[in-house]
Design a protein around this motif. Structure first.
Motif, short mmCIF file in Angstrom:
data_model
loop_
_atom_site.label_atom_id
_atom_site.label_comp_id
_atom_site.label_asym_id
_atom_site.label_seq_id
_atom_site.Cartn_x
_atom_site.Cartn_y
_atom_site.Cartn_z
N TRP A 46 1.35 0.54 12.20
CA TRP A 46 2.63 0.21 11.59
C TRP A 46 3.12 1.45 10.85
O TRP A 46 2.47 1.92 9.92
CB TRP A 46 2.52 -0.97 10.64
CG TRP A 46 3.88 -1.43 10.21
CD1 TRP A 46 4.60 -1.00 9.12
CD2 TRP A 46 4.70 -2.37 10.90
NE1 TRP A 46 5.82 -1.62 9.09
CE2 TRP A 46 5.92 -2.46 10.17
CE3 TRP A 46 4.55 -3.12 12.07
CZ2 TRP A 46 6.96 -3.30 10.57
CZ3 TRP A 46 5.58 -3.95 12.46
CH2 TRP A 46 6.78 -4.04 11.72
N MET A 47 4.23 2.00 11.30
CA MET A 47 4.82 3.18 10.68
C MET A 47 3.78 4.28 10.51
O MET A 47 3.68 4.94 9.47
CB MET A 47 5.49 2.84 9.34
CG MET A 47 6.66 1.89 9.48
SD MET A 47 7.47 1.48 7.90
CE MET A 47 8.30 3.03 7.55
N GLY A 48 2.97 4.48 11.56
CA GLY A 48 2.06 5.61 11.61
C GLY A 48 0.67 5.39 11.07
O GLY A 48 -0.17 6.28 11.14
N ARG A 49 0.35 4.18 10.53
CA ARG A 49 -0.98 3.91 10.00
C ARG A 49 -1.60 2.75 10.76
O ARG A 49 -0.93 1.75 11.06
CB ARG A 49 -0.92 3.55 8.51
CG ARG A 49 -0.52 4.68 7.60
CD ARG A 49 -1.44 5.88 7.73
NE ARG A 49 -2.82 5.57 7.35
CZ ARG A 49 -3.88 6.32 7.65
NH1 ARG A 49 -3.73 7.42 8.35
NH2 ARG A 49 -5.08 5.96 7.23
N PRO A 50 -2.91 2.84 11.09
CA PRO A 50 -3.58 1.73 11.78
C PRO A 50 -3.48 0.45 10.95
O PRO A 50 -3.78 0.44 9.76
CB PRO A 50 -5.02 2.21 11.89
CG PRO A 50 -4.94 3.70 11.82
CD PRO A 50 -3.81 3.99 10.88
N GLY A 77 -8.61 -5.97 0.52
CA GLY A 77 -9.00 -5.27 1.73
C GLY A 77 -7.88 -4.35 2.18
O GLY A 77 -6.81 -4.81 2.60
N ILE A 78 -8.11 -3.03 2.08
CA ILE A 78 -7.06 -2.06 2.41
C ILE A 78 -7.33 -1.36 3.73
O ILE A 78 -6.40 -1.10 4.50
CB ILE A 78 -6.94 -1.02 1.26
CG1 ILE A 78 -6.37 -1.69 0.01
CG2 ILE A 78 -6.07 0.17 1.69
CD1 ILE A 78 -6.31 -0.77 -1.21
N ALA A 79 -8.59 -1.04 4.02
CA ALA A 79 -8.96 -0.30 5.24
C ALA A 79 -8.12 0.97 5.34
O ALA A 79 -8.10 1.78 4.42
CB ALA A 79 -8.83 -1.18 6.47
N ARG A 80 -7.38 1.14 6.44
CA ARG A 80 -6.60 2.36 6.65
C ARG A 80 -5.16 2.24 6.17
O ARG A 80 -4.36 3.17 6.33
CB ARG A 80 -6.64 2.76 8.13
CG ARG A 80 -8.05 3.14 8.57
CD ARG A 80 -8.14 3.52 10.03
NE ARG A 80 -9.51 3.86 10.38
CZ ARG A 80 -10.05 5.07 10.28
NH1 ARG A 80 -9.30 6.07 9.82
NH2 ARG A 80 -11.29 5.30 10.62
N GLY A 81 -4.81 1.09 5.61
CA GLY A 81 -3.54 0.98 4.91
C GLY A 81 -2.36 0.47 5.69
O GLY A 81 -1.28 0.29 5.13
N GLY A 82 -2.53 0.20 6.99
CA GLY A 82 -1.39 -0.24 7.79
C GLY A 82 -0.77 -1.54 7.31
O GLY A 82 0.46 -1.69 7.32
#
Length: 242
Positions: A46-50, A77-82
């Motif tokens: 989403w907008m460049g983030r997984p 839970g954030i993970a890669r931020g998408g």
């Protein structure tokens, strides 16, 4: 009944037909088992983030945010931020609000990518256990006086999710949702989670059903389950009664 109302009524009938179609349900279930083996949910951004979600659940969350118009989305839970960026972009379209992300380990490269993103001005992150009293207090303070939606998507064990439900679901505004991700673990073969501390019998869905026994102010949105068919969150879309 105008044209839009008629269209919605027709869709409701078709969605119920999906729910009643045993072959469709079986095929959906088999597809998801195979998709899990292929790490299907990891392949979208989403907008460049997984974002690490199924497209169906992304659309469902968009529908809910547009309908509810929350002022704050709290996600554990954030993970890669998408997902944070997705919710923030929805807040941007609404013209108000922010997203609060909580994670026990926000890795430096992910934090940097999120903080440098065009949606960063609508995102706040807290590092630490979502069950820690001090962090829960910060979330509660952020939620005070606001229309709030909650998303639980961190550690997927029964005990952890149950703890999160006890702490964060009460922050959900009446008429809004607390969405518990990855309840689908309960419905999948145990072998798919050999490298995880959760499995059938110990997962978000078991926590949801245990928690709901003493929280009648929330209901499972079964209509959402029927519509999505393919979702990581069956029985996880919990609506707080208005």
């Amino acid at each position: 009944m105008d044209d839009h109302q008629q269209f919605a009524a027709d869709c409701a009938k078709e969605i119920q037909a999906q729910a009643d179609d045993a072959d469709f349900q079986r095929l959906s279930r088999a597809w998801m088992d195979r998709a899990q083996q292929l790490r299907y949910s990891y392949h979208f951004e989403w907008m460049g983030r997984p974002i690490i979600q199924y497209p169906t659940d992304i659309l469902a969350m968009q529908e809910l945010i547009w309908r509810i118009q929350p002022e704050l989305v709290i996600e554990t839970g954030i993970a890669r931020g998408g997902s944070l960026i997705f919710y923030a972009s929805m807040m941007q379209m609404l013209g108000r609000g922010e997203v609060l992300g909580i994670d026990i380990d926000i890795r430096a490269h992910n934090r940097e990518a999120i903080e440098s993103h065009p949606m960063a001005h609508r995102i706040r992150m807290i590092e630490g256990s979502s069950l820690d009293a001090a962090i829960v207090a910060q979330a509660a303070a952020a939620a005070e006086g606001k229309k709030v939606m909650v998303v639980l998507d961190s550690n997927h064990t029964h005990a952890h999710v149950l703890g999160e439900l006890e702490r964060y679901a009460p922050l959900t505004s009446p008429g809004s949702y607390c969405v518990v991700m990855d309840t689908v673990v309960e419905d999948m073969p145990p072998a798919l989670f050999d490298d995880r501390p959760w499995a059938p019998g110990d997962n978000p869905k078991t926590a949801v059903h245990a928690w709901l026994k003493t929280h009648p102010e929330f209901d499972i949105d079964h209509a959402m389950d029927a519509k999505l068919a393919v979702s990581v969150a069956p029985h996880g879309y919990l609506r707080r009664r208005a």
